[in-house]
Every structure is written in C-alpha cells, then in structure tokens.
Design an enzyme around this catalytic site. Structure first.
Site, PDB file in Angstrom:
ATOM      1  N   GLN A  62      -4.930  -0.305  -1.183  1.00 15.91           N
ATOM      2  CA  GLN A  62      -3.941  -1.186  -0.527  1.00 15.91           C
ATOM      3  C   GLN A  62      -2.924  -1.687  -1.565  1.00 15.91           C
ATOM      4  O   GLN A  62      -2.664  -0.982  -2.525  1.00 15.91           O
ATOM      5  CB  GLN A  62      -4.623  -2.356   0.199  1.00 15.91           C
ATOM      6  CG  GLN A  62      -5.412  -1.952   1.448  1.00 15.91           C
ATOM      7  CD  GLN A  62      -6.799  -1.406   1.165  1.00 15.91           C
ATOM      8  OE1 GLN A  62      -7.585  -2.005   0.465  1.00 15.91           O
ATOM      9  NE2 GLN A  62      -7.130  -0.259   1.725  1.00 15.91           N
ATOM     10  N   LYS A  87      -0.740   5.540  -5.446  1.00 13.57           N
ATOM     11  CA  LYS A  87      -1.836   5.259  -6.385  1.00 13.57           C
ATOM     12  C   LYS A  87      -2.688   6.502  -6.641  1.00 13.57           C
ATOM     13  O   LYS A  87      -3.103   6.755  -7.766  1.00 13.57           O
ATOM     14  CB  LYS A  87      -2.718   4.124  -5.838  1.00 13.57           C
ATOM     15  CG  LYS A  87      -1.966   2.808  -5.647  1.00 13.57           C
ATOM     16  CD  LYS A  87      -2.824   1.752  -4.963  1.00 13.57           C
ATOM     17  CE  LYS A  87      -3.161   2.048  -3.526  1.00 13.57           C
ATOM     18  NZ  LYS A  87      -2.037   2.017  -2.582  1.00 13.57           N
ATOM     19  N   GLY A  88      -2.952   7.263  -5.556  1.00 11.73           N
ATOM     20  CA  GLY A  88      -3.811   8.447  -5.682  1.00 11.73           C
ATOM     21  C   GLY A  88      -3.255   9.433  -6.685  1.00 11.73           C
ATOM     22  O   GLY A  88      -3.952   9.887  -7.597  1.00 11.73           O
ATOM     23  N   LYS A  89      -1.976   9.748  -6.551  1.00 14.81           N
ATOM     24  CA  LYS A  89      -1.350  10.697  -7.486  1.00 14.81           C
ATOM     25  C   LYS A  89      -1.474  10.196  -8.921  1.00 14.81           C
ATOM     26  O   LYS A  89      -1.817  10.935  -9.830  1.00 14.81           O
ATOM     27  CB  LYS A  89       0.134  10.903  -7.144  1.00 14.81           C
ATOM     28  CG  LYS A  89       0.845  11.625  -8.271  1.00 14.81           C
ATOM     29  CD  LYS A  89       2.323  11.850  -8.144  1.00 14.81           C
ATOM     30  CE  LYS A  89       2.846  12.220  -9.542  1.00 14.81           C
ATOM     31  NZ  LYS A  89       4.138  12.855  -9.570  1.00 14.81           N
ATOM     32  N   GLY A 105       0.816  -1.210   0.000  1.00 14.54           N
ATOM     33  CA  GLY A 105       0.000   0.000   0.000  1.00 14.54           C
ATOM     34  C   GLY A 105       0.849   1.260   0.000  1.00 14.54           C
ATOM     35  O   GLY A 105       2.080   1.213   0.111  1.00 14.54           O
ATOM     36  N   ASP A 106       0.178   2.400  -0.208  1.00 12.48           N
ATOM     37  CA  ASP A 106       0.818   3.724  -0.154  1.00 12.48           C
ATOM     38  C   ASP A 106       1.911   3.892  -1.197  1.00 12.48           C
ATOM     39  O   ASP A 106       2.903   4.594  -0.972  1.00 12.48           O
ATOM     40  CB  ASP A 106       1.372   4.001   1.249  1.00 12.48           C
ATOM     41  CG  ASP A 106       0.306   3.886   2.314  1.00 12.48           C
ATOM     42  OD1 ASP A 106      -0.856   4.187   2.009  1.00 12.48           O
ATOM     43  OD2 ASP A 106       0.626   3.469   3.442  1.00 12.48           O
ATOM     44  N   GLY A 164      -5.951   5.644   1.996  1.00 11.19           N
ATOM     45  CA  GLY A 164      -5.723   7.094   2.050  1.00 11.19           C
ATOM     46  C   GLY A 164      -4.922   7.446   0.825  1.00 11.19           C
ATOM     47  O   GLY A 164      -3.758   7.083   0.729  1.00 11.19           O
ATOM     48  N   HIS A 165      -5.549   8.066  -0.137  1.00 10.21           N
ATOM     49  CA  HIS A 165      -4.901   8.360  -1.417  1.00 10.21           C
ATOM     50  C   HIS A 165      -4.670   9.861  -1.530  1.00 10.21           C
ATOM     51  O   HIS A 165      -5.623  10.645  -1.502  1.00 10.21           O
ATOM     52  CB  HIS A 165      -5.760   7.833  -2.577  1.00 10.21           C
ATOM     53  CG  HIS A 165      -5.874   6.327  -2.576  1.00 10.21           C
ATOM     54  ND1 HIS A 165      -6.575   5.615  -3.505  1.00 10.21           N
ATOM     55  CD2 HIS A 165      -5.324   5.394  -1.744  1.00 10.21           C
ATOM     56  CE1 HIS A 165      -6.478   4.318  -3.252  1.00 10.21           C
ATOM     57  NE2 HIS A 165      -5.734   4.167  -2.175  1.00 10.21           N
TER      58      HIS A 165
END
Ligand code: GDP
Ligand code: IMO
Ligand code: MG
Length: 431
Positions: free
Chosen positions: A226, A16-18, A12-13, A40-41
């Site tokens: 995740q 992915k969000g970016k 995870g982390d 948390g993205h």
C-alpha cells in the site's frame, strides 16, 4: 550488514514490486511486514510478467530468503495459489527460500464474507471500495483478540475451538445484520486442515531469522505494501486500509527493533493514482487523466479496477518524507508523462482560503481541498529507452529537481518502464 525499508509514498501502486525485485540483487533477505493480498506487486522480468500478492517480490532471485512477517494477514488459499503459480512457470519455491511467521493472522472465509457484505450494506458515498479480500475484518479480529494465528493451524483442537467461537459470532452478524448467508464451521475446518499440511513446512520464527541474518552481516530489505496515504493512522481515514503502511510498521510487523533500521526509501510515482474510494485532491477527470490512465496502463494489479489518476501532489510527498523518515526517493513511471505539453505539481492546499502544507485530519476538510499548482513545461521525448540521467530531456530534469527540492531528499533511482532494465541508477540505496 545493512537494512533498507521500502515504502509507498502515495495511495499504493507506486511500483514497489519492480523496485524491490531490482534491489533484491543487493539484499540477502526480503521481508513483507504488513497488509495481505490486497497488495498487487508487479514485476516484469525477461519480458515475463508476475504479480505477487503475498510472497515478497524478491522470490524470483533463487539464492535469496523471503520472509512473511507477523504483521501480515494471510489467506492460505492465496499463499498456496502463488506457490502453485510459480511452480507452473518453472520456478518452484521450497521452504529453504520462503518462511512464514506463526504470529501472522489468518484471513478466514468469514472475513471475506464480512468484507463483501459490509461494503454492500454501506450507502453510496460511504463505501470504501475495499479489495474484498477480508483485510479489514481480519485485522479487526486481531485487535479485539479474536483472531486465529498461523500457529493455531498446527494445533487442531485449539483451531477448532477458536473457529467455532468465531463462526457463531460472525454468522450472527452475517445473517441478522448484513442479510448474508451463514458459513459452516465443519467445511471451514476441513479446508483449513488441508492448508495446515501445506503451510507447515514454511512456518518459522521470522524475527529470529532476521536477527540471525544480521549477525551474519547480511543485507535485509523490507517490502512495504500500500502507501502512506492508505495508512490506518496517517492516511485519509476512513478511506484507508486496516494496517500501518509506513516505515515504522517494518519493526512491529517483522520483529526487529528501530535501532536496526539503517535506511528508508520512498517510492513515488511521477504522478498520482488511487484505486478505490476516497478523497484525491489532484485527481484529473479529463483528457489528461485519461492520458495518464491509458499510457500508464493504470488498472489495479489485484482487482483489475481502473485507477483514478492525477497530478503529482507535493503535500502528500512531504507528508511521506516526514512520517516515514525517508532518506531517498525512487521516481517511477516518469516515461508516462511524455507528450503532455504542460505539467502541474501541487505545492500546497487551499482549504476555505487558508493554505495548508500537510494533509488535514478532518475528512471533510480533505474533501474540500483546492490544490495550488506550480505549472511547468513538459517534454515529448520517449524516455523508455533512456538509461542515464544525462540522456533525459532538460524539462524532465527540471521536473525531478523540483521534486527533490520539495522533498529535501535525493532521488536515488528513476524508473522509465516496467522492466528491470528500464531503470536509471543514480545511487545504491543500501549505501
Ligand atoms: P506496486 O503495488 O507498488 O508494486 O505497483 P503495481 O505493480 O500495482 O503497479 C505499478 C504498475 O506500473 C505495474 O504494472 C508495473 O509493471 C508498472 N511500472 C512500474 N514502473 C514503471 C515505470 O517506470 N514505467 C511504466 N510505464 N510502468 C511501470
Ligand atoms: P499495493 O501494495 C492500491 C486500497 C483499496 C481500498 C482501500 C481499502 O499494491 O500498493 P482493503 O482491501 O485494504 O481494505 O482496501 O485500500 N488498497 C490499495 N490500493 N494499492 C494497494 O496495494 C492497495 N491495497 C489496498 O483499493 O481503497
Ligand atoms: Mg499494487
């Protein structure tokens, strides 16, 4: 028409969000398909930071449709908070841009209570370090068929019946087994009737919406949460989350057949992090680990916990390529590795004198892994302003080449900072 699934390759982390925000430019529809607000993205857009837990990371693009699929577990209070947060920042979201599957399961107050009390009751060494968001207990209820779905919110009599049955059972566990306080079904009922009103306009058949979009020739982007090693089946069980996090979950969690998936892309941090408990073969509990943690600002986007840091793990990477069927890789946070002198990449595991090229299934074996490293020289240059592959120092290119050789798939994007612009595009992943 094209579909692309984006998943995390590690714990995870990975960023992915970016990357999902960035790729939204090429997509029309963005879909979350598993997990919940344990995710948390983080997006940094025009210097402004956003963290999304439930709403897909495409939401900052006004003309795109964001969908929350049936595979998600949804805490309605968090969904509403995210909507309110966006509205207060001048980015109101209405139902024409965001829909929620009626088949998604609701995270209830007793799920959160059980998550907290369950973790507290576990002995040291057995705690999972969950995010405390009620994820495990909610998926547990879904699988034993006691869950309450989003659809049930719209049927007050059915909702009440299911709620009363559940609270009776959960209060027994909470009070008799876990030494925690009981919950009052009436209070929960009232709270959830308010949520029902807020959620109703967003509830829609996500599978049908995706199918319609594909028939119209649109591009659909699936946003994993995740990472592969947190997958309930393929991860370092029991130190995992309670959903399938791998690419195949996009099909079940959104209501689309596997023949409709065109491409799968894995996001891989240039080193490794893990938040929460569980084995981490390449973990660095030294000054290098501190460098990665500090320079990478490695604090959990959901819980604020300090993330554990370590070297890149090629065994984990190859597992991710195979299990997800990855077509391409995005390497994030390459900038964080500047100034380390030497870099290590784990190529194999030594377990009691035997070499392993994939993650073993037995957790005791996973805990006893001795990583075999390939050492290479690092670089000192600051990468954060570089925008083309040719700008990168030769040593950074060598590092990327080793990753490509290990993964046997191409790197399509390289990220050198948290904001949209800090990206080196090598190839459009939709093509
Ligand atoms: P996710 O859960 O996979 O979306 O990742 P998170 O948002 O939890 O964590 C990634 C963190 O790294 C966030 O704070 C991002 O803003 C940040 N980030 C993403 N890409 C880069 C990058 O290339 N370099 C640096 N320095 N930070 C990045
Ligand atoms: P994103 O999408 C990193 C970890 C928790 C814990 C374990 C189980 O931001 O990459 P859970 O609350 O899911 O039952 O916790 O999984 N975990 C994550 N770690 N990133 C995440 O999501 C995570 N979601 C859950 O820390 O170890
Ligand atoms: Mg995260």
């Amino acid at each position: 028409m094209s579909t692309l699934v984006v998943v995390g390759t590690q714990w995870g982390d990975e960023g992915k969000g970016k990357i999902v925000d960035l790729l939204t430019e090429y997509a029309d529809v963005i879909v979350r398909f598993q997990g919940g607000n344990n995710a948390g993205h983080t997006l940094v857009v025009d210097g402004e930071k956003f963290i999304f837990h439930l709403i897909p990371s495409g939401i900052l693009n006004d003309d795109k449709l964001c969908l929350i699929g049936n595979g998600i577990v949804i805490d309605p209070s968090v969904f509403i908070q995210e909507l309110e947060g966006l509205a207060s920042r001048g980015r109101p979201v209405t139902a024409d841009r965001l829909r929620l599957s009626p088949n998604a399961h609701l995270i209830m107050p007793y799920h959160k209570a059980l998550d907290h009390a369950g973790e507290a009751a576990k002995a040291e060494g057995k705690k999972l370090g969950t995010t405390g968001r009620g994820i495990g207990p909610c998926y547990e209820d879904k699988i034993v068929r006691n869950g309450i779905k989003v659809a049930d919110l719209l049927d007050p009599a059915l909702f009440r019946e299911k709620l009363e049955d559940n609270v009776k059972e959960k209060n027994f566990y909470l009070t008799k087994l876990l030494n925690a306080d009981p919950l009052d079904p009436e209070t929960i009922y009232g709270e959830f009737q308010d949520y029902a009103e807020r959620l109703a306009p967003f509830i829609d058949n996500v599978s049908v919406l995706i199918d319609d979009a594909l028939h119209k020739g649109k591009n659909v982007l699936f946003e994993g949460a995740q990472g592969t090693q947190l997958d309930i089946d393929h991860g370092t069980y029991p130190f995992v989350t309670s959903s399938n996090t791998v690419a195949g979950a996009a099909c079940c969690g959104a209501g689309i057949g596997p023949s409709k998936i065109d491409k799968v892309m894995g996001i891989c941090k240039a080193y490794t992090t893990r938040v929460g408990a569980g084995p981490f073969p390449t973990e660095l509990e030294d000054a290098v680990g501190d460098h990665l943690q500090e320079k990478g600002a490695e604090f959990g986007s959901t819980t604020g916990r300090r993330r554990r840091c370590g070297w890149l793990d090629g065994v984990v990477l190859r597992d991710a390529v195979r299990i997800n069927g990855l077509d391409g890789l995005v390497i994030t946070k390459l900038d964080v590795l500047s100034g380390l002198g030497q870099l290590n990449i784990c190529t194999e595991y030594d377990i009691s004198g035997t070499l392993h090229t994939f993650m073993p299934a037995n957790i005791r074996e996973v805990e006893s892994i001795r990583p075999i490293y390939r050492t290479l020289s690092g670089w000192d240059e600051d990468l954060s302003q570089m925008r083309s592959f040719d700008d990168l120092p030769e040593k950074a290119k060598d590092y990327l080449k080793i990753i490509e050789d290990m993964a046997e798939i191409p790197i399509v994007l390289i990220s050198v900072g948290p904001s949209r612009e800090q990206t080196i595009f090598l190839k459009n992943p939709f093509e």
